[in-house]
Enzyme design. Structure first.
Site, PDB file in Angstrom:
ATOM      1  N   LYS A 189       0.862  -1.193   0.000  1.00 35.33           N
ATOM      2  CA  LYS A 189       0.000   0.000   0.000  1.00 35.33           C
ATOM      3  C   LYS A 189       0.896   1.240   0.000  1.00 35.33           C
ATOM      4  O   LYS A 189       1.834   1.354   0.777  1.00 35.33           O
ATOM      5  CB  LYS A 189      -0.876  -0.011   1.260  1.00 35.33           C
ATOM      6  CG  LYS A 189      -1.627   1.291   1.566  1.00 35.33           C
ATOM      7  CD  LYS A 189      -2.892   1.427   0.761  1.00 35.33           C
ATOM      8  CE  LYS A 189      -3.674   2.696   1.141  1.00 35.33           C
ATOM      9  NZ  LYS A 189      -4.251   2.656   2.499  1.00 35.33           N
ATOM     10  N   ASP A 323     -13.228   1.263   2.949  1.00 37.76           N
ATOM     11  CA  ASP A 323     -12.430   1.974   3.958  1.00 37.76           C
ATOM     12  C   ASP A 323     -12.982   1.706   5.357  1.00 37.76           C
ATOM     13  O   ASP A 323     -12.868   2.553   6.260  1.00 37.76           O
ATOM     14  CB  ASP A 323     -12.383   3.478   3.693  1.00 37.76           C
ATOM     15  CG  ASP A 323     -11.002   4.080   3.974  1.00 37.76           C
ATOM     16  OD1 ASP A 323     -10.117   3.345   4.463  1.00 37.76           O
ATOM     17  OD2 ASP A 323     -10.808   5.278   3.726  1.00 37.76           O
TER      18      ASP A 323
END
Length: 413
Positions: A189, A323
């Site tokens: 990420k 998220d």
């Protein structure tokens, strides 16, 4: 080995075709051995699960979660002992399963020990693909430095198994990528732009240079076969990430036409997380969201929807992600109604949360659709989600959840 038949309901296999009325799924141990019309199956079974007119779907997949956190105020974070979050995560993982999410991609904050605890059966949780921690520039999204000069991180890093993610320059990002891979990252990420929750930047600010992003991709994808996901909200940062060879764009708030064409050209996935800015506004008072985050969330909600709609119409591959952690875990499937409001059909939203999400994770050979030979990740929902996609956001709609052949939630008793 016992066989279980799931029957008496509409079957949506995740491929996007016409549902099968009175469809069945037969599982043996942890695998699917038959999917189709009830009349086409003649073998004996050991157990029958009657879904009583509900709908049978693949286990849902959320490609952007944070299993180790739910947003809380600075004061709460400062008052909470470090190890407490691991016990909180047990509840978060159970809520995720209860929502019908059987697989997730964790977008930072969860270490290898948590995944191993799930795999070894110590705690219940979704199947996980880990990023460990995100790479970020000094002063960028993910740097907890505040305007007071103090640093308050959303999630503490720098403990064994959780390297700090801050890195600047080509050689630092090379080393930091290697550290994440060493710690067990199955996807890397990177924060390619600023964000809504960070106090010292803006979603449109570009962070890592193209050269830095290319090195991250080189170390992860070219050397180890590990894909890279990029938090990327501003158009320039999105385009740099795509050009660098990044696999998926997270959020994609300010997509312009050039960015969309680049994503189509490179086969880049969009993980929109439409629920994230909505949740910031909903939870602002309750969780002590900073004023800067509330202001930025207010600014981006409509632009975010427009970008999603343009990408969808253009044919960009879209995988569902929320998220979760910014909003409470277990509310993940609210995302599908937002996707439908922004232009997807209910079936397209379901496919984005099953087949396409599985492909985004590189797991299309084992999950994402109801097909013979795949893992028995199966969800039964009350009613018809094609007629009321928003109903999936209510956990009571999720009647039965099977992960890897094991029932982990059952409201049908």
């Amino acid at each position: 080995m016992s066989k279980v038949i799931i029957k008496n309901g509409q079957l949506i296999d995740g491929n996007g075709g016409i549902p099968i009325e009175k469809g069945i799924v037969v599982i043996e141990e942890n695998l699917i051995v038959f999917v189709g019309n009830e009349g086409d199956y003649t073998d004996e079974v050991d157990e029958i699960i009657d879904v009583e007119g509900g709908t049978i779907v693949p286990g849902f997949i959320d490609t952007h979660v944070h299993m180790m956190m739910e947003y809380s105020s600075v004061q709460s974070r400062l008052e909470t002992p470090f190890s407490y979050k691991f016990y909180q995560a047990i509840e978060y993982m159970k809520k995720t399963l209860d929502a019908g999410i059987t697989s997730v991609r964790d977008a930072l904050g969860t270490d290898l020990g948590v995944k191993k605890a799930v795999e070894d059966g110590i705690v219940e949780g979704p199947r996980m693909q880990l990023s460990i921690n995100a790479l970020t520039i000094t002063g960028g999204h993910g740097d907890g430095y505040t305007t007071s000069g103090q640093t308050v991180e959303l999630l503490q890093a720098g403990y064994p198994g959780m390297p700090d993610g801050k890195a600047d320059g080509v050689e630092e990002v090379r080393k930091k990528t290697r550290e994440m891979l060493r710690a067990g990252a199955e996807v890397i990420k990177v924060h390619a732009t600023g964000g809504v929750l960070s106090a010292t930047d803006h979603p449109e600010f570009t962070q890592f240079s193209l050269e830095e992003l290319k090195v991250i991709v080189e170390e992860a994808t070219f050397r180890k076969g590990v894909k890279v996901m990029a938090h990327a909200q501003g158009a320039e940062g999105i385009k740099q990430a795509v050009k660098a060879g990044i696999h998926s764009i997270e959020h994609g708030i300010f997509l312009d036409d050039e960015a969309i064409e680049l994503m189509k050209e490179h086969g880049t996935y969009l993980v929109p997380t439409l629920l994230a800015p909505v949740a910031v506004l909903e939870l602002a008072k309750e969780t002590g969201m900073p004023d800067s985050a509330v202001q930025k969330a207010s600014e981006v909600i409509e632009i975010h929807k427009e970008s999603f709609s343009k990408a969808h119409k253009a044919g960009v591959k879209i995988a569902m992600g929320t998220d979760a952690g910014v909003m409470p875990h277990g509310t993940n499937l609210r995302e599908l109604a937002l996707m439908a409001e922004a232009g997807m059909t209910p079936m397209e939203a379901i496919v984005a949360t099953t087949k396409i999400a599985a492909a985004c994770l590189g797991w299309e050979d084992k999950v994402g659709t109801l097909e013979k030979g795949k893992l028995a990740d199966i969800v039964v929902v009350k009613g018809d989600p094609l007629k009321d996609i928003a109903s999936l956001g209510d956990q009571d709609t999720i009647q039965l959840v099977i992960k890897d052949g094991k029932i982990v939630k059952n409201l049908m008793k």
